[in-house]
Write a protein that holds these residues in place. Structure first.
Motif, PDB file in Angstrom:
ATOM      1  N   SER A  71      13.873 -15.641  -5.742  1.00 12.92           N
ATOM      2  CA  SER A  71      12.316 -15.728  -5.819  1.00 12.92           C
ATOM      3  C   SER A  71      11.586 -14.759  -6.746  1.00 12.92           C
ATOM      4  O   SER A  71      12.447 -13.739  -6.853  1.00 12.92           O
ATOM      5  N   ARG A  85       9.554 -12.961  -5.840  1.00 10.74           N
ATOM      6  CA  ARG A  85       9.330 -11.716  -4.825  1.00 10.74           C
ATOM      7  C   ARG A  85      10.631 -11.483  -4.077  1.00 10.74           C
ATOM      8  O   ARG A  85      10.622 -10.415  -3.191  1.00 10.74           O
ATOM      9  N   GLY A  86      11.719 -11.968  -4.472  1.00  6.26           N
ATOM     10  CA  GLY A  86      13.025 -11.647  -3.682  1.00  6.26           C
ATOM     11  C   GLY A  86      13.574 -10.200  -3.991  1.00  6.26           C
ATOM     12  O   GLY A  86      13.106  -9.705  -5.147  1.00  6.26           O
ATOM     13  N   ARG A 133       9.220   0.437  -0.672  1.00  2.68           N
ATOM     14  CA  ARG A 133       9.631   0.008  -2.004  1.00  2.68           C
ATOM     15  C   ARG A 133       8.714   0.800  -3.165  1.00  2.68           C
ATOM     16  O   ARG A 133       7.473   0.896  -2.896  1.00  2.68           O
ATOM     17  N   GLN A 172       0.380  -9.083  -0.684  1.00  2.00           N
ATOM     18  CA  GLN A 172       1.702 -10.006  -0.966  1.00  2.00           C
ATOM     19  C   GLN A 172       2.951  -8.856  -0.685  1.00  2.00           C
ATOM     20  O   GLN A 172       3.859  -9.268   0.062  1.00  2.00           O
ATOM     21  N   GLU A 173       2.641  -7.717  -1.417  1.00  2.00           N
ATOM     22  CA  GLU A 173       3.835  -6.819  -1.062  1.00  2.00           C
ATOM     23  C   GLU A 173       4.120  -6.185   0.358  1.00  2.00           C
ATOM     24  O   GLU A 173       4.938  -5.789   0.672  1.00  2.00           O
ATOM     25  N   ASP A 229       3.122  -7.923   3.136  1.00  2.00           N
ATOM     26  CA  ASP A 229       3.819  -8.913   3.852  1.00  2.00           C
ATOM     27  C   ASP A 229       5.280  -8.860   3.371  1.00  2.00           C
ATOM     28  O   ASP A 229       6.124  -8.936   4.664  1.00  2.00           O
ATOM     29  N   ARG A 230       5.677  -8.804   2.414  1.00  2.00           N
ATOM     30  CA  ARG A 230       7.165  -8.662   1.965  1.00  2.00           C
ATOM     31  C   ARG A 230       7.999  -7.492   2.574  1.00  2.00           C
ATOM     32  O   ARG A 230       9.067  -7.647   3.054  1.00  2.00           O
ATOM     33  N   ASN A 238       8.385  -7.940   6.334  1.00  2.00           N
ATOM     34  CA  ASN A 238       9.065  -8.641   6.641  1.00  2.00           C
ATOM     35  C   ASN A 238      10.538  -7.920   6.727  1.00  2.00           C
ATOM     36  O   ASN A 238      11.454  -8.290   7.551  1.00  2.00           O
ATOM     37  N   ILE A 239      10.882  -7.254   5.568  1.00  2.00           N
ATOM     38  CA  ILE A 239      12.102  -6.465   5.414  1.00  2.00           C
ATOM     39  C   ILE A 239      12.238  -5.719   6.676  1.00  2.00           C
ATOM     40  O   ILE A 239      13.259  -5.645   7.448  1.00  2.00           O
TER      41      ILE A 239
END
Length: 358
Positions: A37, A39-40, A248, A262-263, A265-266, A269-270
């Protein structure tokens, strides 16, 4: 002085190799484990994909551009843990001094081993053979008299490598080694060293301890030692988890709150997935880490009385830590999210050994 015998085992492209093992149609093809994706992120890449420049932690969109035929598959951590446990069982047939670093690598001290074999190289060969026989997976092994050199050696002849650095060879080996191949010297630090005229271990050895401490702070002592092949760290079979995190660094600085959230959140999640896999006990503190375009760094934390064990709460706290006052005209170049302050169990009546998944 009698040297220790240390083996570092590193599974080759572990996640991707497991996917190719379980799905023969993927064998010989470029495979990336991770979400396909916008954002993947690539969690692991097969050697066929690495030929195109695809690497772990790379955005999936970039990986797809580098390798148009790249096959994305979702991660299956229960399966990876299952195979890791089988690999770990092989290690314990030879020694109880096993220090897992992650699901796919570990240090073993075989100075005194369960089979009475004096050769660490022969033990490493047996371990590689048993892993292949029992799991179908390939491992690389590095053998030397300390952890730094064993770790370095395991990366020298991948895949399916077996590399030995003998005590009498270590000084010359390290002298010729480029600084970017030193375990413990990251990419950014290696680039700074090159700009300062430090290209190899021999160049690094010319610097005094005082100079290295001045340039690199606490890490200066470590750099001073490893360029001389010195590493006194013992293999530690019990490792207490202090924190679990993910971060990241972005290819461009972020300025807009919506994109930053958004970042967050991502990355949260990781981080939460790593927290679950680590089996760390009941974390209470979430920390948000930001690094700005000018390399200034700030952290914000929130501690809860109740343990944070569900993803919704974890992500909510991380998101709420990112407030408008943290925006900066320099932009944000790095975001990290982690959990710490783990619950301390009551002291047992008798000492007990912590079990660590591998």
């Amino acid at each position: 002085m009698e040297h220790r015998k240390i083996i570092h085992i590193d599974m080759d492209a572990f996640y991707a190799s497991v996917e190719q093992l379980d799905n023969p149609e993927l064998k010989g093809k470029p495979v990336a484990v991770g979400g396909n994706s916008q954002r993947g992120v690539v969690a692991a890449a097969s050697y066929e994909a690495r030929k195109f420049g695809v690497k772990s932690a790379m955005p999936s969109a970039k990986a797809a551009k580098l390798c148009p035929n790249l096959i994305f598959v979702p991660h299956r951590f229960p399966r990876y843990r299952e195979l890791s446990q089988q690999i770990r069982e092989v290690f314990f047939e030879y020694t109880d001094l096993v220090e897992p670093l992650s699901l796919d690598e570990a240090y073993l001290d075989v100075t005194e081993n369960k089979i009475g074999l004096n050769s660490a190289t022969l033990i490493a060969k047996e371990i590689k053979s048993k892993i292949k026989e029992r799991t179908g997976l390939i491992a690389s092994a590095g053998i030397s008299y300390n952890k730094f050199l064993a770790k370095t050696a395991s990366d020298m002849d991948k895949p399916d490598g077996l590399f030995v650095i003998l005590p009498e060879e270590a000084e010359e080996f390290v002298a010729k080694l480029p600084v970017h191949r030193f375990h413990g010297i990251g990419r950014v630090t290696a680039e700074k060293m090159v700009k300062a005229g430090i290209f190899t271990g021999r160049d690094l050895r010319k610097k005094s301890l005082e100079d290295l401490k001045l340039r690199y702070g606490k890490s200066g002592q470590y750099y001073f030692n490893i360029c001389r092949g010195i590493d006194h760290r013992e293999v530690q079979p019990v490792r207490e988890t202090k924190s679990v995190s993910a971060e990241r660094t972005f290819e461009r600085n972020l300025y807009e709150m919506e994109e930053i959230i958004q970042e967050v959140d991502r990355i949260a999640n990781i981080s939460f997935n790593r927290y679950q896999r680590s089996k760390a006990s009941d974390g209470h503190t979430i920390t948000l880490k930001l690094k700005y375009g000018d390399f200034r760094q700030v952290t914000r934390s929130k501690t809860q009385e109740d343990a944070i064990n569900n993803e919704a709460t974890y992500l909510s706290i991380a998101r709420n830590l990112m407030t408008e006052d943290l925006l900066d005209e320099e932009g944000i170049r790095l975001i990290g999210v982690g959990i710490s302050n783990f619950k301390k169990d009551e002291e047992p009546e008798a000492p007990s050994q912590l079990t660590i998944d591998f």
